[in-house]
Design an enzyme around this catalytic site. Sequence first.
Site, PDB file in Angstrom:
ATOM      1  N   VAL A  68       0.850  -1.206   0.000  1.00  0.00           N
ATOM      2  CA  VAL A  68       0.000   0.000   0.000  1.00  0.00           C
ATOM      3  C   VAL A  68       0.882   1.251   0.000  1.00  0.00           C
ATOM      4  CG1 VAL A  68      -1.669   1.339   1.375  1.00  0.00           C
ATOM      5  CG2 VAL A  68      -1.939  -1.149   1.171  1.00  0.00           C
ATOM      6  N   VAL A  69       1.837   1.262   0.924  1.00  0.00           N
ATOM      7  CA  VAL A  69       2.691   2.460   1.083  1.00  0.00           C
ATOM      8  C   VAL A  69       3.503   2.714  -0.190  1.00  0.00           C
ATOM      9  CG1 VAL A  69       4.631   3.429   2.387  1.00  0.00           C
ATOM     10  CG2 VAL A  69       2.784   2.243   3.597  1.00  0.00           C
ATOM     11  N   ARG A  70       4.076   1.656  -0.727  1.00  0.00           N
ATOM     12  CA  ARG A  70       4.951   1.847  -1.902  1.00  0.00           C
ATOM     13  C   ARG A  70       4.137   2.189  -3.150  1.00  0.00           C
ATOM     14  NH1 ARG A  70      10.287  -1.580  -0.484  1.00  0.00           N
ATOM     15  NH2 ARG A  70      10.793  -0.200   1.255  1.00  0.00           N
TER      16      ARG A  70
ATOM     17  N   ARG B 131      -8.714  -4.732  19.183  1.00  0.00           N
ATOM     18  CA  ARG B 131     -10.159  -5.000  19.077  1.00  0.00           C
ATOM     19  C   ARG B 131     -10.867  -3.766  19.635  1.00  0.00           C
ATOM     20  NH1 ARG B 131     -10.464  -9.560  15.995  1.00  0.00           N
ATOM     21  NH2 ARG B 131      -9.461 -11.365  16.917  1.00  0.00           N
TER      22      ARG B 131
ATOM     23  N   GLY C  43     -15.160  -7.382  10.501  1.00  0.00           N
ATOM     24  CA  GLY C  43     -15.407  -6.297  11.452  1.00  0.00           C
ATOM     25  C   GLY C  43     -14.780  -4.999  10.960  1.00  0.00           C
TER      26      GLY C  43
ATOM     27  N   THR D 232      -7.257 -12.262   7.392  1.00  0.00           N
ATOM     28  CA  THR D 232      -7.645 -12.990   8.615  1.00  0.00           C
ATOM     29  C   THR D 232      -7.290 -14.463   8.441  1.00  0.00           C
ATOM     30  OG1 THR D 232      -9.503 -13.902   9.877  1.00  0.00           O
ATOM     31  CG2 THR D 232     -10.047 -13.056   7.716  1.00  0.00           C
TER      32      THR D 232
ATOM     33  N   ASP E 157      -8.872 -16.811   9.513  1.00  0.00           N
ATOM     34  CA  ASP E 157     -10.101 -17.613   9.452  1.00  0.00           C
ATOM     35  C   ASP E 157     -10.540 -17.912   8.013  1.00  0.00           C
ATOM     36  OD1 ASP E 157     -10.017 -17.292  12.173  1.00  0.00           O
ATOM     37  OD2 ASP E 157     -11.538 -15.715  12.226  1.00  0.00           O
TER      38      ASP E 157
ATOM     39  N   ASP F 172     -12.717 -16.427   6.202  1.00  0.00           N
ATOM     40  CA  ASP F 172     -14.188 -16.483   6.225  1.00  0.00           C
ATOM     41  C   ASP F 172     -14.834 -15.262   5.558  1.00  0.00           C
ATOM     42  OD1 ASP F 172     -13.431 -14.602   8.079  1.00  0.00           O
ATOM     43  OD2 ASP F 172     -14.754 -15.274   9.672  1.00  0.00           O
TER      44      ASP F 172
ATOM     45  N   ILE G  71      -0.727 -19.608  18.632  1.00  0.00           N
ATOM     46  CA  ILE G  71       0.476 -20.031  17.892  1.00  0.00           C
ATOM     47  C   ILE G  71       0.229 -19.912  16.391  1.00  0.00           C
ATOM     48  CG2 ILE G  71       1.754 -22.140  17.265  1.00  0.00           C
ATOM     49  CD1 ILE G  71       1.724 -22.857  20.223  1.00  0.00           C
TER      50      ILE G  71
ATOM     51  N   ARG H  68      -1.399 -17.632  14.744  1.00  0.00           N
ATOM     52  CA  ARG H  68      -1.580 -16.282  14.179  1.00  0.00           C
ATOM     53  C   ARG H  68      -0.282 -15.608  13.770  1.00  0.00           C
ATOM     54  NH1 ARG H  68      -6.352 -13.729  16.924  1.00  0.00           N
ATOM     55  NH2 ARG H  68      -5.081 -11.995  17.616  1.00  0.00           N
TER      56      ARG H  68
HETATM   57  O1  F6P Z   1     -10.211 -13.904  13.744  1.00  0.00           O
HETATM   58  C1  F6P Z   1      -8.955 -14.437  13.999  1.00  0.00           C
HETATM   59  C2  F6P Z   1      -8.955 -15.178  15.320  1.00  0.00           C
HETATM   60  O2  F6P Z   1      -7.664 -15.695  15.555  1.00  0.00           O
HETATM   61  C3  F6P Z   1     -10.006 -16.287  15.443  1.00  0.00           C
HETATM   62  O3  F6P Z   1      -9.613 -17.483  14.794  1.00  0.00           O
HETATM   63  C4  F6P Z   1     -10.129 -16.411  16.935  1.00  0.00           C
HETATM   64  O4  F6P Z   1     -11.396 -16.916  17.300  1.00  0.00           O
HETATM   65  C5  F6P Z   1      -9.992 -14.982  17.396  1.00  0.00           C
HETATM   66  O5  F6P Z   1      -9.285 -14.295  16.376  1.00  0.00           O
HETATM   67  C6  F6P Z   1      -9.274 -14.798  18.698  1.00  0.00           C
HETATM   68  O6  F6P Z   1      -9.247 -13.440  18.977  1.00  0.00           O
HETATM   69  P1  F6P Z   1      -8.399 -12.758  20.122  1.00  0.00           P
HETATM   70  O7  F6P Z   1      -6.952 -12.796  19.700  1.00  0.00           O
HETATM   71  O8  F6P Z   1      -8.916 -11.365  20.198  1.00  0.00           O
HETATM   72  O9  F6P Z   1      -8.616 -13.581  21.344  1.00  0.00           O
END
Ligand code: F6P
Length: 319
Positions: A23-25, A72, A104, A126, A128, A130, A251, A253
């Site tokens: 984005v920045v570049r 969050r 979100g 994400t 997920d 999803d 672990i 993420r």
């Molecule tokens: O949306 C990504 C996620 O890692 C989900 O898989 C998990 O339910 C949630 O975030 C956990 O969120 P937090 O790190 O705020 O506990």
Amino acid sequence: MKRIGVLTGGGDAAGMNPALRAVVRTAWHHGAEVVGIKRGWRGLAEGTFETMSAGSVSGILHQGGTILRTFRYPEFATEAGTAPVGKTLKKLKLDGMVIIGGDGSFRGGTKLMKEFDLPVVGVPATIDNDIPGTDISIGFDTALNIAIDAVDKIRDTATSHGRIFVIEVMGREYGLLAAQTGIACGAEEVLLPEIPYEIDGLCRRILAGYDRGKHHALIIVAEGAGKASYITFEIKERLQRDVRMVVLGHIQRGGSPSGYDRILASRLGHAATELLFAGEYGLMVGMVSNKLKTSSLEKKGRASAEAVLLDAKLQEILS
Ligand code: F6P
């Protein structure tokens, strides 16, 4: 478009940094100034930001997490949380904004467009996976590979001891991460939010596996399908066998983004920024059938269960 903002929101995902770099570049390529909002939506409310140059994103391509940090911040959905965002936006005088995050964050982006008349584009990130409008989101591939690596290690112990292992993976209410971990690791069972299951049937299938000569049972549980602790207890009660539980949790993420995530993030981050400069907004850029594709940023919700059901079927046949 002289001055754009960029923000990472929601849970961090490996590849947010390469997306930010793109984005920045890309903006610099267009001669525009970039303002990086620190700490996601909360930072936008509190007015924490930094002006970014092409050099600010040097050396981050391989780093997990997000150098902009994230938070969050459900308060942005309320009136009290909205007013300070308006103040910051007035001060920043942005011509547009790139949001890197999940559903979100895209709701937040839609709100910025509607209530503050700010052109916004989205980059799906994400673990997920999803988000409707893309086959894959940034961070999913890295998280999948982390889960595979962990389950491969657990398998060695499971086989050595002839044990049953219940392994919980993340994914919120969406079972794709669990289903694909199941396929890639040859798990005996996968429990998903999209498919109802009952423990008695699960136990029967585990025993049938041992009868067929299996040396272990690996059961992958999507976090949205029930607590691993409950499932472990119930199996133990019924089968009176050695059952162990592992919750992979956060672990999955972090860590250095995979090659796939670095390329995906670079492509999506670049394409989304180009959209802003082309005067197109209210859009998310995704990857569909290996091609860049735009979809509306608004009313994303959760991706259809179809992909999860297909992978669940494959896992079942191959297990
Ligand atoms: O949306 C990504 C996620 O890692 C989900 O898989 C998990 O339910 C949630 O975030 C956990 O969120 P937090 O790190 O705020 O506990």
